[in-house]
Design a protein around this motif. Structure first.
Motif, PDB file in Angstrom:
ATOM      1  N   HIS A 202      16.118 -35.176 -31.369  1.00 53.62           N
ATOM      2  CA  HIS A 202      16.030 -34.902 -29.929  1.00 53.62           C
ATOM      3  C   HIS A 202      17.371 -34.424 -29.372  1.00 53.62           C
ATOM      4  O   HIS A 202      17.472 -34.120 -28.192  1.00 53.62           O
ATOM      5  CB  HIS A 202      15.535 -36.138 -29.178  1.00 53.62           C
ATOM      6  N   MET A 203      18.392 -34.343 -30.235  1.00 53.09           N
ATOM      7  CA  MET A 203      19.686 -33.738 -29.909  1.00 53.09           C
ATOM      8  C   MET A 203      20.071 -32.857 -31.091  1.00 53.09           C
ATOM      9  O   MET A 203      20.225 -33.345 -32.211  1.00 53.09           O
ATOM     10  CB  MET A 203      20.742 -34.819 -29.669  1.00 53.09           C
TER      11      MET A 203
ATOM     12  N   SER B 280      23.347 -25.811 -27.943  1.00 52.98           N
ATOM     13  CA  SER B 280      23.135 -27.240 -27.709  1.00 52.98           C
ATOM     14  C   SER B 280      21.750 -27.444 -27.108  1.00 52.98           C
ATOM     15  O   SER B 280      21.434 -26.878 -26.063  1.00 52.98           O
ATOM     16  CB  SER B 280      24.214 -27.797 -26.770  1.00 52.98           C
TER      17      SER B 280
ATOM     18  N   ARG C  56      18.695 -30.341 -26.008  1.00 53.99           N
ATOM     19  CA  ARG C  56      18.362 -31.726 -25.698  1.00 53.99           C
ATOM     20  C   ARG C  56      16.884 -31.818 -25.346  1.00 53.99           C
ATOM     21  O   ARG C  56      16.362 -30.997 -24.582  1.00 53.99           O
ATOM     22  CB  ARG C  56      19.199 -32.245 -24.514  1.00 53.99           C
TER      23      ARG C  56
ATOM     24  N   PRO D 160      12.849 -27.838 -26.107  1.00 56.55           N
ATOM     25  CA  PRO D 160      13.931 -28.560 -25.423  1.00 56.55           C
ATOM     26  C   PRO D 160      13.793 -28.510 -23.907  1.00 56.55           C
ATOM     27  O   PRO D 160      13.283 -27.538 -23.346  1.00 56.55           O
ATOM     28  CB  PRO D 160      15.187 -27.819 -25.898  1.00 56.55           C
TER      29      PRO D 160
ATOM     30  N   LYS E 233      16.683 -29.316 -22.037  1.00 60.52           N
ATOM     31  CA  LYS E 233      18.011 -28.868 -21.610  1.00 60.52           C
ATOM     32  C   LYS E 233      18.590 -27.974 -22.706  1.00 60.52           C
ATOM     33  O   LYS E 233      18.650 -28.378 -23.869  1.00 60.52           O
ATOM     34  CB  LYS E 233      18.942 -30.061 -21.352  1.00 60.52           C
TER      35      LYS E 233
END
Length: 311
Positions: free
Chosen positions: A218-219, A234, A236, A245, A247
């Motif tokens: 999840h990251m 990146s 999130r 995702p 974010k």
């Protein structure tokens, strides 16, 4: 010459640190692989055999769709397993003959199959897949002391880093059907995220650097090698049931190659400042497409987008 010697001396600790960090990542990956397998191999083997025996002994498999899968059916299954358990207990006590259910029916609902197990238990088998290919099978066994008492998770083979206990505390006593469905969604999303990362490593591993991710994926963070820029992605996932995702941030830094190739004083100044720029076209792609699809689109459009941004 003296400056060159100092520069080399400064690079040695950096290379050493990088090598140690790379080794640490390898050890972390090995530990991750071991922990993401079933924490108790004996439980996994035993449940696999029990579910396989339940499948072999069933008379029929009923596929449920839409409203056919409801609380009423689940209540019927609970009543059925408790009645069978009571009859077997009475038979073993000598008060009544042992009686088995005439029908042993398994119920398939999407990616899960529900079985009536001995000992007043209900077993759910979750089948995960990605791109049409079957992956792991997970098990969850529910039990209750009586038909009127709430159910609880007796044992399972679900990865420890997924919030099964939180779902159990929040839903199982009040909405068992939703609990069963949410566990299936949780497992499906986890495998989806994991396989998306595996696929981009397989397809674009020579372009991807410094890829990191959490256990439930999840990251996710990674860098893209580009001749002009260093691009860092990146991702999130605010909800562990998300496949896309929530974010996204994609930053680009101009590299020294860009500075050396500059013929424009203005572009050379931008490169020397090394100020990161957000790549909105890449962020938009990652929000609406799977990771491999978005990555392919980003790489194709990257040179033109970078040129427009820095020029």
């Amino acid at each position: 010459m003296g400056e060159m010697i100092v520069s080399l001396d400064e690079d040695i600790p950096l290379d050493s640190t990088r090598a140690r960090f790379t080794n640490l990542l390898k050890r972390h990956q090995q530990l991750t692989d071991r922990l993401t397998r079933d924490s108790d191999k004996m439980i996994f083997d035993r449940l696999s055999k029990e579910f396989e025996a339940a499948r072999a002994s069933q008379n029929q498999e009923v596929c449920l769709d839409g409203e056919e899968w409801n609380d009423g059916l689940l209540a019927t299954l609970r009543e059925r397993v408790h009645m069978e358990a009571d009859k077997k207990e009475s038979g073993n006590s000598g008060f009544a003959p042992v009686s088995h259910l005439e029908e042993r029916i398994a119920y398939r609902v999407g990616n899960k199959v529900i079985y009536c197990l001995e000992g007043a238990r209900i077993g759910i088998q979750y089948e995960t897949s990605f791109a049409g290919e079957t992956y792991e099978i997970y098990h969850c066994v529910l039990e209750s002391k009586s038909f009127l008492e709430k159910m609880n998770v007796l044992e399972h083979t679900i990865p420890f880093f997924l919030p099964l206990r939180d779902l159990e505390n929040d839903l199982l006593s009040s909405n068992a059907k939703k609990f069963i469905d949410n566990v299936g969604d949780l497992l499906h999303a986890y495998v989806e995220r994991r396989e998306q990362v595996r696929l981009i490593k397989e397809l674009y591993g020579n372009q991807i650097r410094e890829l990191y991710h959490s256990l439930p994926y999840h990251m996710i963070e990674f860098a893209i090698d580009d001749c002009d820029c260093k691009v860092v992605v990146s991702l999130r996932y605010g909800n562990l049931m998300c496949e896309l995702p929530t974010k996204v941030r994609v930053l680009a830094w101009p590299m020294h190659q860009l500075k050396r190739q500059c013929t424009s004083p203005r572009l050379s100044k931008l490169a020397s400042q090394a100020i990161p720029v957000r790549l909105s076209f890449a962020e938009d792609a990652l929000r609406i497409q799977s990771l491999p699809e978005a990555y392919a689109e980003i790489v194709v459009n990257m040179p033109q987008e970078i040129e427009q941004i820095f020029l």
